[in-house]
Design an enzyme around this catalytic site. Sequence first.
Site: not given
Ligand code: MUC
Ligand code: MG
Length: 367
Positions: A162, A191, A217, A242, A266, A294
Amino acid sequence: MKITAVEAIPFAIPYAKPLRFASGEVHTAEHVLVRVHTDEGVTGVAEAPPRPFTYGETQESIIAVIDKVFAPQITGMSPLEREAIHAKLDRTVANPTAKSALDMAMWDIVGKSLGLPVTTLLGGYTDRMRVSHMLGFAAPEAMVAEAHRMRDEYGITVFKVKVGRRPFTLDVGVCRALREEFGDGIELYVDGNRGWSASESARALRAMDDLDLTLAEELCPADDVLGRRWLVGQTRIPFVADESATTPAEVTREVLAGSATAVSIKTARTGFTYSQRVLFQCEGLGVEVVMGNQIDGQLGTTCAVAFGSAYRLTSRRAGELSNFLDMTDDLLTEPPRIENGTLAVRPGAGLGIEIDAGKLARYRQDR
Ligand code: MUC
Ligand code: MG
């Protein structure tokens, strides 16, 4: 077979290790367990995770829309009439995780009544996926230590880092520290959850050019329309949509506009039925996909691996299937087990899972 009742049950399970990222943080899994009952005694289950920072849904809104709008619309219909059921659900805009939980619970019913696993009905490509673990925000040393633990305990060697805090004082350093620590023994991608601007993203990606990242991402918002296109046009690795591509139409828009070159699927937000549409669309367009997370619990993860294992394209990359490990407990009688960096699909009919009645009684919030 007819749907006789739909239950939307709020439950709350604390995290042992909260997940922090650029658009929010999660300390407690305050999810909604959805159960669809039929006149043949077959019940389907799924869970809806409220993610207000991504979809605007809350636990209360999911329960309200299911109880007041969706349940009355689909009671009396057959779970086999999925297309007709979606036509009804789609009269209401948004509410993606509420609709998806209903969709997946209906697939669970279909699988159970045919005596076949959902993953077989979907596509039956393989029986397991490699697992990618999300490293949430923490001090750089703690993120490296977590990667070690995931590799040592579960054999996981794929990490989504992240980012989206401060690119040069934090994020780039974390990615560099991970690469230096593990060498080419791990796969790394990032991401940003929209935390950087387009120009910060471009600079950060240049600064990480030697780190062999495999995906980038949502580094900046897709709503910064021209900035995002400018960024994606110069990015040398697949740029994953995403939260900017949560429906088949949004996928078309982002990909054709040049704002993304890969798509996160997702099941929590597109269920099985709309995840299929997103997947087939990506396949037709020649766009790569990754099975996303998610911030799913055990039930959500079971759904994600059932879908991801069902198809060639989704099982090519590691799926993000390990978030449930950070929860203190969960609802399934048999937790999913990650071994040698992989998670197997459930072999039983439908989703192949059972809810532990004692645990549900302990964590449900409506009694
Ligand atoms: C992700 O992939 O972003 C964090 C916020 C969201 O919507 O999902 C998670 C993981
Ligand atoms: Mg994401």
